[in-house]
Design an enzyme around this catalytic site. Structure first.
Site, PDB file in Angstrom:
ATOM      1  CG  HIS A 169      12.386 -13.501 -35.868  1.00 11.97           C
ATOM      2  ND1 HIS A 169      13.542 -13.668 -35.158  1.00 11.97           N
ATOM      3  CD2 HIS A 169      12.442 -12.268 -36.407  1.00 11.97           C
ATOM      4  CE1 HIS A 169      14.258 -12.571 -35.241  1.00 11.97           C
ATOM      5  NE2 HIS A 169      13.624 -11.709 -36.005  1.00 11.97           N
TER       6      HIS A 169
ATOM      7  CG  ASP B 107       9.192  -6.925 -41.490  1.00  7.27           C
ATOM      8  OD1 ASP B 107       9.399  -5.725 -41.261  1.00  7.27           O
ATOM      9  OD2 ASP B 107      10.107  -7.755 -41.611  1.00  7.27           O
TER      10      ASP B 107
HETATM   11  N1  CMC Z   1       5.713 -19.468 -44.080  1.00 15.08           N
HETATM   12  C1  CMC Z   1       5.681 -20.816 -44.185  1.00 15.08           C
HETATM   13  N2  CMC Z   1       6.599 -21.642 -43.630  1.00 15.08           N
HETATM   14  C2  CMC Z   1       7.587 -21.071 -42.936  1.00 15.08           C
HETATM   15  C3  CMC Z   1       7.685 -19.671 -42.781  1.00 15.08           C
HETATM   16  C4  CMC Z   1       6.705 -18.873 -43.385  1.00 15.08           C
HETATM   17  N3  CMC Z   1       6.767 -17.541 -43.272  1.00 15.08           N
HETATM   18  N4  CMC Z   1       8.796 -19.389 -42.061  1.00 15.08           N
HETATM   19  C5  CMC Z   1       9.366 -20.557 -41.763  1.00 15.08           C
HETATM   20  N5  CMC Z   1       8.641 -21.580 -42.269  1.00 15.08           N
HETATM   21  C6  CMC Z   1       8.908 -23.022 -42.120  1.00 15.08           C
HETATM   22  C7  CMC Z   1      10.055 -23.463 -43.012  1.00 15.08           C
HETATM   23  O1  CMC Z   1       9.594 -23.898 -44.268  1.00 15.08           O
HETATM   24  C8  CMC Z   1      10.647 -24.580 -42.190  1.00 15.08           C
HETATM   25  O2  CMC Z   1       9.810 -25.714 -42.326  1.00 15.08           O
HETATM   26  P1  CMC Z   1      10.451 -27.222 -42.260  1.00 15.08           P
HETATM   27  O3  CMC Z   1      11.030 -27.335 -40.897  1.00 15.08           O
HETATM   28  O4  CMC Z   1       9.308 -28.114 -42.542  1.00 15.08           O
HETATM   29  O5  CMC Z   1      11.503 -27.246 -43.334  1.00 15.08           O
HETATM   30  C9  CMC Z   1      10.505 -24.089 -40.749  1.00 15.08           C
HETATM   31  O6  CMC Z   1       9.358 -23.222 -40.782  1.00 15.08           O
HETATM   32  C10 CMC Z   1      11.705 -23.328 -40.216  1.00 15.08           C
HETATM   33  O7  CMC Z   1      11.978 -22.257 -41.114  1.00 15.08           O
HETATM   34  P2  CMC Z   1      13.438 -21.789 -41.562  1.00 15.08           P
HETATM   35  O8  CMC Z   1      13.329 -21.129 -42.887  1.00 15.08           O
HETATM   36  O9  CMC Z   1      14.391 -22.934 -41.420  1.00 15.08           O
HETATM   37  O10 CMC Z   1      13.751 -20.756 -40.419  1.00 15.08           O
HETATM   38  P3  CMC Z   1      14.836 -19.624 -40.501  1.00 15.08           P
HETATM   39  O11 CMC Z   1      15.160 -19.281 -39.114  1.00 15.08           O
HETATM   40  O12 CMC Z   1      15.969 -20.029 -41.386  1.00 15.08           O
HETATM   41  O13 CMC Z   1      14.091 -18.417 -41.249  1.00 15.08           O
HETATM   42  C11 CMC Z   1      12.767 -16.491 -41.638  1.00 15.08           C
HETATM   43  C12 CMC Z   1      13.516 -17.335 -40.598  1.00 15.08           C
HETATM   44  C13 CMC Z   1      12.338 -15.178 -41.018  1.00 15.08           C
HETATM   45  C14 CMC Z   1      13.727 -16.171 -42.816  1.00 15.08           C
HETATM   46  C15 CMC Z   1      11.544 -17.281 -42.141  1.00 15.08           C
HETATM   47  O14 CMC Z   1      10.664 -17.537 -41.074  1.00 15.08           O
HETATM   48  C16 CMC Z   1      10.816 -16.569 -43.290  1.00 15.08           C
HETATM   49  O15 CMC Z   1      11.199 -16.721 -44.447  1.00 15.08           O
HETATM   50  N6  CMC Z   1       9.735 -15.767 -42.970  1.00 15.08           N
HETATM   51  C17 CMC Z   1       9.059 -14.985 -43.975  1.00 15.08           C
HETATM   52  C18 CMC Z   1       9.847 -13.707 -44.279  1.00 15.08           C
HETATM   53  C19 CMC Z   1       9.744 -12.693 -43.154  1.00 15.08           C
HETATM   54  O16 CMC Z   1       8.683 -12.405 -42.646  1.00 15.08           O
HETATM   55  N7  CMC Z   1      10.908 -12.098 -42.804  1.00 15.08           N
HETATM   56  C20 CMC Z   1      10.982 -11.044 -41.773  1.00 15.08           C
HETATM   57  C21 CMC Z   1      11.722 -11.519 -40.550  1.00 15.08           C
HETATM   58  S1  CMC Z   1      11.550 -10.442 -39.131  1.00 15.08           S
HETATM   59  C22 CMC Z   1      12.230  -8.923 -39.565  1.00 15.08           C
HETATM   60  C23 CMC Z   1      13.588  -8.943 -40.133  1.00 15.08           C
HETATM   61  O17 CMC Z   1      14.446  -9.780 -39.843  1.00 15.08           O
HETATM   62  O18 CMC Z   1      13.876  -8.075 -40.927  1.00 15.08           O
END
Ligand code: CMC
Length: 428
Positions: free
Chosen positions: A307, A364
């Site tokens: 998140h 989720d």
């Molecule tokens: N699986 C594997 N690696 C992950 C995941 C994941 N679900 N989420 C983040 N990471 C890794 C990412 O690759 C990055 O690694 P590194 O630092 O080595 O590059 C690190 O963790 C930070 O991730 P980010 O993508 O820079 O973080 P963000 O704040 O931009 O993204 C997020 C947040 C929710 C989009 C992301 O965690 C994600 O894609 N999660 C899966 C989709 C999901 O479950 N979304 C629902 C969010 S909660 C409800 C809502 O908002 O609607």
């Protein structure tokens, strides 16, 4: 703490005030930045460090896993309040009295018809259309059947606009499902509560009387409360930014629905159950999928994990996990994907990749398992999220308009070609 932040550019110092929220959050107020520096801007893709507004609706502390609506903890609201009460709280700022809540409900019921011509629009969609697309289109279409502009300075007009969308949105959500399921389009039943009425509109079969299932109604009520608002997330920021051009409430919310659809946001609930199913089909080898999630050359992500703000347990996920056990138990359902989900969670919480990056289950991760147990098809999971988020979008749109916020219009740093001469097509 000093109330001033100092910025130095080329030896010249500029001072900016620090502002502090009621929960001691500190922000540098850079409203004057471009003016005083002669055009220097900030860059922050994804707005990871940018506060877009001051807001009094939802407080979220990602480090400690705290979520509160208007000062009330999500845990207490999920246990003691019902969805309509929480919607009122989010939109109007205070918990309603019995009379206020009754009036809100009566006013909503009075507006819960949707113009019959909307059915013709729905008819134009193929059955295979994703209900999120249908829902956003029909929500936009409401403009054509209702006053398209609201005088936001009139409390009465504002109230009426809010009641209209609160009333019609559940009908459209249920219709999006019924169209897909090939069921006749039903209207609500004024004798029922807001959530029970929605459940009936979804599931009533043309040939039999509707039997209310309290377990389903209560579980959905709780899920909707948990999704009620989440401060400046992608869809809410979309609603605020679209509304900031003084576009009306229906189209601003329609834009929010589209933003919610993406799998990184609300679409994750559908993606989670599809992922859990894929793991099951593949022999339930969770370790294999954990490795894929950690492999930077593999686009696969563990859906329902991570998140932007929570760097600790998502408090909503904790509540939903308990509710998933209770609902499946009460409905006598044994869903093997729940065990896969619990296994994945356990592995992720012990895995250095997830621990180091502070990736925890989010809202989720378990919600789809409950929706499925209720008999809601997977394509309807994200519309359920939208129904829950509706009061949050309304509250944020209202706050943005009443605070007279300026039109949302970020700057950029241009990195394209500098001025060049036009070449005639024969010379290219
Ligand atoms: N699986 C594997 N690696 C992950 C995941 C994941 N679900 N989420 C983040 N990471 C890794 C990412 O690759 C990055 O690694 P590194 O630092 O080595 O590059 C690190 O963790 C930070 O991730 P980010 O993508 O820079 O973080 P963000 O704040 O931009 O993204 C997020 C947040 C929710 C989009 C992301 O965690 C994600 O894609 N999660 C899966 C989709 C999901 O479950 N979304 C629902 C969010 S909660 C409800 C809502 O908002 O609607």
């Amino acid at each position: 703490m000093s109330k001033i932040a100092t910025l130095e550019i080329d030896g010249k110092k500029y001072e900016f005030p620090l502002i502090e929220g009621t929960e001691n959050e500190v922000a540098i107020d850079i409203k004057t930045l471009r003016g005083v520096t002669g055009g220097v801007t900030t860059i922050d893709p994804g707005y990871k460090n940018t506060g877009s507004c001051e807001s009094a609706i939802t407080f979220l502390n990602g480090e400690e896993g705290i979520l509160r609506y208007r000062g009330y903890s999500i845990e207490e609201l999920a246990e003691k309040a019902d969805f309509l009460e929480v919607a009122y709280l989010l939109i109007f700022g205070e918990l309603p009295t019995k009379e206020q809540l009754e009036k809100f409900h009566v006013d909503i019921k009075a507006q819960s018809h949707v113009d019959e011509d909307v059915k013709k629009i729905l008819d134009g969609f193929p059955k295979s259309a994703h209900p999120m697309g249908v829902l956003s289109s029909l929500t936009s279409a409401l403009v054509a059947f209702n006053p398209s502009s609201v005088n936001v300075d009139s409390e009465e007009e504002m109230y009426n606009a809010i009641v209209r969308i609160m009333a019609k949105f559940p009908v459209l959500t249920a219709w999006a499902y019924r169209k897909r399921a090939g069921l006749p389009l039903d209207y609500g039943d004024d004798s029922l509560g807001y959530v029970e009425n929605f459940v009936k509109m979804m599931f009533k079969k043309p040939s039999s009387d509707y039997q209310s299932n309290q377990v389903v109604v209560d579980a959905l009520d709780k899920l909707l409360i948990l999704h009620g608002d989440h401060e400046q997330n992608c869809s809410t920021s979309t609603v605020r930014i679209v509304g900031s051009s003084h576009a009306g409430i229906f189209v601003s919310i329609s834009a929010g629905i589209n933003a919610l659809w993406g799998p990184l946001h609300g679409g994750a609930n559908q993606a989670v159950i599809e992922m859990l199913e894929a793991i099951k089909e593949d022999g339930s080898d969770t370790k294999k999928f954990m490795s894929k999630a950690k492999d930077k050359d593999d686009p696969f992500r563990l859906m329902g994990f991570g998140h932007r703000v929570y760097k600790n347990f998502d408090p909503r996920a904790k509540i939903i996990k308990v509710a998933a056990d209770e609902v499946l138990d009460s409905l006598g359902i044994d869903d093997p994907v729940l065990d896969i989900a619990k296994g994945l969670e356990k592995e992720a919480l012990e895995d250095p990749y997830f621990v180091d990056r502070k990736l925890y289950p989010n809202v989720d991760f378990y919600s789809g398992i409950i929706y499925r147990a209720m008999g809601i098809p997977v394509e309807m999971f994200t519309p359920m999220f939208a129904l829950g988020r509706l009061p949050g979008w309304i509250a944020q749109w209202k706050e943005m308009r009443l605070r007279k916020e300026p039109i949302g219009r970020p700057r950029q740093v241009y990195v394209g070609e500098t001025l060049r001469e036009f070449k005639d097509i024969s010379k290219r």
